[in-house]
Design an enzyme around this catalytic site. Structure first.
Site, PDB file in Angstrom:
ATOM      1  N   ASN A 118       1.026  -1.565  -0.004  1.00 52.45           N
ATOM      2  CA  ASN A 118      -0.242  -0.132  -0.200  1.00 52.45           C
ATOM      3  C   ASN A 118       0.304   1.374  -0.123  1.00 52.45           C
ATOM      4  O   ASN A 118       1.461   2.066   1.017  1.00 52.45           O
ATOM      5  CB  ASN A 118      -0.777  -0.093   1.180  1.00 52.45           C
ATOM      6  N   GLU A 119       1.572   2.291  -1.227  1.00 57.28           N
ATOM      7  CA  GLU A 119       1.998   3.030  -1.359  1.00 57.28           C
ATOM      8  C   GLU A 119       1.439   4.038  -1.005  1.00 57.28           C
ATOM      9  O   GLU A 119       0.157   4.275  -0.803  1.00 57.28           O
ATOM     10  CB  GLU A 119       2.599   3.102  -3.091  1.00 57.28           C
ATOM     11  N   PRO A 120       1.816   5.435  -0.959  1.00 57.00           N
ATOM     12  CA  PRO A 120       1.646   6.831  -0.556  1.00 57.00           C
ATOM     13  C   PRO A 120       0.702   6.788  -1.773  1.00 57.00           C
ATOM     14  O   PRO A 120      -0.060   6.583  -2.846  1.00 57.00           O
ATOM     15  CB  PRO A 120       2.813   7.861  -0.862  1.00 57.00           C
TER      16      PRO A 120
END
Ligand code: F6R
Length: 636
Positions: free
Chosen positions: A168-170
């Protein structure tokens, strides 16, 4: 050393006013991992006693490796069964085949599933093999399957430097579910080492969402090493934000971050404890505090006032020391005494306030270099001075470094050799092996041999330039490194025996070694462990009474100023000479395979870092040098 904290239940800890997530700091990642494995094992057993399934959410990456190793040990030695365990992995690269050694499927089987009695039908890992138009449904089904299993009882997490959990990236949403996602550039850089270059790192992954993860009844996040320190601080102390998705965990009621000292480094209560509570002022803490205050206020040490100390949480230190005036002078002298142009000690000079002894005037020295180039990158200037000042300097390259030579570079040398020696030479086999090599294939022994040789010859060119005879250059080729893969073997007695042999042969008065602790699984740390084990074994020998150990830092980090015990200044000419020595390592120039997240070449990093240290010393009130190399003594 930071005090080891007890492993307490979430919610039962003393919150500092800065922290929003329960966290525990252990002395090192090994004992921390064992504690976490114990919690998982307890959960499995409790569920077993109630005839229930235990649903575990699992992570991959370097952080959980030791946890899995410990669970496997418990399975073999303590009868811990995984028959009631159902697992859901967080993520998988996409596209990615199971057989690919870079897949998370492969990782999980290699580290855990192949060694325990889990039922294959209870293993769930997002698939990197589904067709693009089936990914959407696959993700919905994955969510449903977790729900049907009764939800996650326990979720193990690592954290990326982007603040990702899972992938879950930025930008990830608080309620996101399992889905495909484009990987952040930093995440791809961090994965580049295992993929042997960023161009091979997939751009997309399938990951459980933040919503999926936060439904877990219990969450434990692991973080090791100073590389994680800043994202850990942001996550624990910062505001909740999609820019750092791990901050969403602040809303979870049963989450614990398990950290080693390095990862906890930037937490306010660790970095500047005087801002949090009343401190017991040891010499080390006092040095740390004064250096911090001086750089915070942008004042040299001798200009700090009583008021400065009182306004920055150090009133008790001031009371203890009497006045800023005396304290400043003590600190100034302490720092001043770390500076020496005589790293091997200054003969016939009073050495009471010098970092090294003055006798024997001519010392035997071993510089241990994990890879064939760390010696000149990290301490090229000091190396040069030691030679110039007449000491008998040996360099021992601990690993062959063969994996960091590109195929193109190896082909170049093989073709030169082929042109000189013809069809019958080993070069022709090497050329064939290289041509037949497919992506992710391990190099043949012949190719590895050539790659190692290239690094040896580069090293010898550099050591000749610094001025030591070839007989004082030793290539240890420690066996743990020789897997041909990024993943190395465990340190064994053979490695330690080789280290013991060279120390026994040379009987050094000084040992220099890379004290690089940033990556607990990295080669530098393993090489340091090999040295520490050798020192433990050799300690009873009488010649070891005269042997002092100095640690330098590798290409990425420098010691904090308050930790430095010997600072060796370099003139502008020496800075140039050091650069030249690094240049001899040609296979590591221009877009090397293990670049890390820093696009500067090694000589630039080294130069910037050494200048930076000099600048910091200067701003604390010390003389204005061009550059410094820094060392900390290790007492064994
Ligand atoms: C792995 C995963 C990632 C990693 C993170 C840290 O399944 O989901 O979030 O946990 O990238 O990786 P390491 O542990 O290699 O630093």
């Amino acid at each position: 050393m930071y005090k080891k904290l007890e492993y307490k239940e979430a919610g039962k800890f003393e919150e500092t006013r800065f922290e929003k997530i329960h966290n525990v700091v252990f002395d090192n990642s090994n004992i921390a991992s064992i504690a976490v494995a114990q919690e998982i094992a307890d959960l499995i057993r409790t569920k077993q006693a109630d005839y229930k399934k235990c649903v575990l959410g699992l992570a991959t990456g370097s952080s959980p490796i030791k946890v899995y190793e410990e669970l496997v040990r418990m399975h073999h030695e303590e009868g811990l069964s995984f028959k009631n365990v159902v697992t859901f992995n967080l993520d998988e690269y996409y596209p990615m085949t199971k057989e690919n050694t870079q897949s998370y499927w492969y990782f999980m089987h290699e580290h855990l599933f192949n060694h325990v009695d889990i039922l294959p039908e209870n293993i769930n890992i997002p698939s990197g093999e589904v067709k693009p138009d089936e990914v959407h449904q696959f993700c919905i089904d994955y969510e449903l399957k977790i729900k049907e299993a009764g939800g996650l009882d326990f979720q193990l997490l690592g954290i990326g430097r982007t603040g990702h959990i899972g992938f879950n990236e930025p930008g990830s949403h608080y309620n996101s579910g399992t889905r495909n996602i484009t990987l952040d550039h930093i995440t791809r850089i961090d994965a580049a080492t295992s993929f042997l270059g960023i161009e091979h790192v997939p751009r997309v992954a399938i990951t459980m969402g933040i919503g999926t993860i936060r439904k877990a009844k219990r969450i434990v996040l692991l973080a090791w090493g100073v590389n994680k320190a800043s994202v850990i601080k942001e996550t624990i102390e910062g505001e909740i934000t999609a820019d750092v998705p791990a901050t969403y965990l602040q809303r979870h009621e049963n989450v614990t971050f398990v950290l080693d000292e390095g990862a906890s480094n930037d937490l306010t209560r660790v970095k500047t404890p005087w801002l949090v509570k009343n401190c017991i002022w040891t010499d080390d803490l006092m040095a740390k505090a004064v250096v911090w205050l001086s750089s915070k206020l942008d004042k040299s040490i001798l200009k700090l006032t009583d008021k400065d100390y009182n306004y920055h949480g150090m009133s008790s230190l001031l009371v203890e020391q009497g006045s800023a005036y005396q304290m400043n002078i003590n600190m100034f002298n302490k720092l001043q005494h770390t500076i020496t142009g005589w790293p091997g000690g200054k003969p016939n000079a009073d050495d009471t306030n010098r970092p090294e002894r003055n006798t024997p005037a001519k010392k035997r020295v071993i510089i241990f270099s994990p890879h064939p180039d760390d010696d000149v990158i990290s301490m090229g200037g000091t190396f040069d001075r030691l030679v110039e000042q007449g000491h008998e300097v040996h360099v021992a390259y601990q690993t062959s470094g063969n994996i960091a030579v590109s195929d193109e570079e190896a082909l170049k040398f093989a073709e030169v050799s082929f042109d000189l020696n013809g069809e019958k030479s080993s070069a022709s086999k090497i050329i064939k092996d290289l041509e037949a090599k497919k992506e992710y294939d391990v190099d043949s022994a012949a190719v590895r041999g050539l790659k190692g040789l290239i690094r040896r010859k580069e090293s010898v060119a550099a050591t000749r330039y610094v001025g030591i005879p070839d007989s004082q250059v030793h290539f240890l080729d420690l066996p743990f490194y020789e897997t041909g893969r990024v993943k190395k073997d465990k340190l064994s007695e053979k490695d330690v025996a080789i280290m013991c042999d060279i120390i026994t042969e040379i009987k050094p008065h000084q040992i220099y070694a890379a004290g690089d602790l940033a990556d607990p699984h990295g080669t530098h740390k393993v090489c340091l462990d090999a040295l520490f084990m050798a020192l433990d074994q050799l300690k009873p020998e009488s010649y070891m009474d005269d042997c002092w150990v100095w640690l330098y830092r590798g290409a990425w980090h420098e010691w904090d100023i308050h930790d430095i015990e010997m600072a060796v200044p370099m003139s502008p000419d020496q800075v140039l000479k050091k650069k030249q020595a690094i240049f001899y390592h040609q296979s590591q120039k221009d877009g090397v395979m293990f670049q890390g997240d820093d696009s500067r070449e090694f000589w630039m990093r080294a130069e910037d870092r050494n200048k930076e240290t000099a600048k910091k010393y200067n701003s604390l009130g010390m003389a204005d040098y061009a550059a410094f190399e820094a060392f900390k003594r290790y007492h064994y």
